[in-house]
Design a protein around this motif. Structure first.
Motif, PDB file in Angstrom:
ATOM      1  N   GLU A 103       0.820  -1.212   0.000  1.00  0.00           N
ATOM      2  CA  GLU A 103       0.000   0.000   0.000  1.00  0.00           C
ATOM      3  C   GLU A 103       0.856   1.266   0.000  1.00  0.00           C
ATOM      4  N   ARG A 152      -5.060  -8.751  -1.566  1.00  0.00           N
ATOM      5  CA  ARG A 152      -6.235  -7.999  -1.134  1.00  0.00           C
ATOM      6  C   ARG A 152      -7.546  -8.505  -1.722  1.00  0.00           C
ATOM      7  N   GLN A 212      -5.794   3.612   1.486  1.00  0.00           N
ATOM      8  CA  GLN A 212      -5.278   2.280   1.788  1.00  0.00           C
ATOM      9  C   GLN A 212      -4.055   2.318   2.686  1.00  0.00           C
ATOM     10  N   HIS A 215      -4.124   0.567   6.010  1.00  0.00           N
ATOM     11  CA  HIS A 215      -4.007  -0.883   6.078  1.00  0.00           C
ATOM     12  C   HIS A 215      -2.561  -1.356   6.004  1.00  0.00           C
ATOM     13  N   GLY A 234     -12.163  -6.899  -1.013  1.00  0.00           N
ATOM     14  CA  GLY A 234     -10.783  -6.842  -0.587  1.00  0.00           C
ATOM     15  C   GLY A 234     -10.677  -7.042   0.901  1.00  0.00           C
ATOM     16  N   VAL A 236      -7.789  -6.609   4.540  1.00  0.00           N
ATOM     17  CA  VAL A 236      -6.565  -6.103   5.121  1.00  0.00           C
ATOM     18  C   VAL A 236      -6.137  -7.064   6.214  1.00  0.00           C
TER      19      VAL A 236
END
Length: 465
Positions: A103, A152, A212, A215, A234, A236
């Motif tokens: 990310e 993800r 993101q 995460h 998705g 995390v």
């Protein structure tokens, strides 16, 4: 005499013990909790905005080339810089993933891409420097996207999301390419203004992927394995550190995956590349050579065949639209099968049809040849991401295969220079087009190993080694 009741063994200890048994299967990483719809929407929207921007800068020069007065040397160098830089800097993605995670790596790559898009408007030197910056950022995105998708999203969604990635790339590039000549004319023939349009999708990409960041590295090392939630868009991390068994499994994956031959050590440094890695390098490299050559020279090929300059620039947009169509359909179809060789051969056949059309009747149906070529070359570019995911044994291995293939593949993709030399020597585009057909034949052989699974031994190439 009573028998003592068995003492319960914690799951983490069982996992660790299983990992130490010879031949034991790698324990599965903890499955993350499902997130709400808002988080899923933000993930998909950010992914799409990032994808829309990934090839925008590279599709701008083709439509401008016939009208903006760029010299042949300038166009050749600007066509060479993206694949050269993406090959040289693809290993940078491994460092970014190890230190930042997917990310954060994608976010900072997006920020660098935005900076490059701004620098490109600062005259001809800025165009060269900005193209280098954009290419470096794109190199990182290229490598991290397959790992990001695998970690993800659910496995059954990999093909769709890689297709969305390719489709978005094509749509974003096509829209901006279609605006190049109109903006150039409306701005008083200013190529800087037209080139500056790339800053808009670049800014949206950075903003889209920013959510993101919350995460990144949650309770695990950067790049730690995460899986998609059932039925969700998705996922995390769970906030639970990886167990000893998972770490052992990761170590074993580094030491026993396919990708290179014998000679690697436990630190992950690789030995010689094996057949899978060479096949991925060759297939991706040859497809990239053809893609960037066609992207750079298609308008010039059509103009030499008698097509009007404005029309030739429009054909570039149709080519990129074809890239989007082929880039979406091919990964979706290929990911549903365990053997991707029929899809690879189909892609190569479509490309051959497009080049045959340019050889036989380039001015009769330029729109058809542009779309066909775009579909074939777009499919070839996009299906490579599916190959990394399908052939990779875990997230580290996917990242390693992606890095190895893109490093080697981009470095052999000096197509714009080769085509320019052949055209200068012969005075026509016939010789380069025949050479492209020859490259397709070579790619047919090169793709055989990359298109299917085969049990392999030996250490895996580990990204960042």
């Amino acid at each position: 005499m009573s028998v003592p009741a068995p003492v319960p063994v914690p799951a983490a200890a069982q996992s660790s013990a299983a990992a130490q048994r010879p031949g034991a299967a790698e324990p599965a990483p903890p499955r993350p909790a499902r997130e709400g719809p808002a988080a899923a929407v933000m993930l998909v929207v950010g992914f799409v905005l990032l994808s829309l921007n990934t090839r925008v800068a590279f599709g701008q020069l083709g439509p401008l080339a016939p009208v903006a007065g760029f010299g042949t040397g300038t166009l050749t160098l600007l066509g060479l810089l993206p694949p050269l830089c993406m090959g040289l800097f693809a290993p940078l993605a491994a460092t970014a993933r190890r230190r930042l995670g997917e990310e954060r790596g994608l976010f900072w790559a997006s920020a660098l891409l935005l900076a490059g898009a701004v620098v490109r408007i600062l005259g001809l030197p800025g165009l060269f420097i900005g193209t280098v910056l954009v290419s470096i950022a794109t190199a990182v995105v290229n490598v991290l996207i397959p790992v990001f998708v695998r970690s993800r999203f659910e496995p059954r969604r990999v093909g769709v999301m890689m297709g969305v990635y390719a489709l978005s790339m094509g749509v974003g590039s096509a829209l901006v390419a279609a605006l190049m000549v109109p903006v150039w004319e409306a701005s008083g023939h200013s190529w800087r203004t037209a080139i500056g349009l790339a800053a808009v999708p670049a800014a949206l990409a950075a903003l889209g992927i920013a959510p993101q960041l919350r995460h990144a590295g949650r309770g695990a090392e950067p790049g730690a394995a995460r899986t998609g939630v059932p039925g969700g868009a998705g996922a995390v991390g769970t906030g639970v550190p990886r167990s000893a068994g998972t770490r052992a499994g990761d170590t074993r994956a580094r030491a026993g995956g396919a990708g290179v031959g014998k000679g690697g050590d436990r630190s992950g440094r690789t030995g010689r590349l094996d057949g899978l890695a060479w096949s991925l390098i060759a297939f991706f490299g040859l497809q990239t050579l053809l893609f960037y050559t066609t992207l750079a020279w298609l308008p010039a090929i059509l103009v030499d065949a008698g097509v009007a300059k404005g029309t030739a620039g429009g054909m570039q947009s149709l080519f990129i639209l074809g890239v989007a169509i082929g880039g979406f359909l091919t990964p979706v179809l290929a990911a549903a099968r365990t053997d991707q060789r029929p899809h690879l051969f189909g892609v190569l056949l479509v490309c051959a049809l497009g080049y045959a059309g340019l050889l036989a009747a380039p001015a009769s149906a330029p729109a058809l040849w542009a779309v066909v070529l775009g579909a074939g070359l777009g499919g070839g570019q996009a299906v490579a991401g599916v190959l990394y995911v399908k052939r990779g044994r875990d997230h580290d291995h996917v990242a390693a295969l992606s890095t190895v293939a893109q490093t080697g593949g981009y470095l052999i993709a000096a197509g714009p220079v080769t085509a320019s030399v052949l055209h200068a020597v012969t005075g026509t585009w016939t010789a380069p087009l025949f050479a492209f057909v020859g490259v397709l034949l070579l790619s047919t052989v090169a793709s055989l190993r990359a298109g299917h699974d085969r049990p392999a031994a030996g250490p895996a190439p580990v990204a960042g080694a």
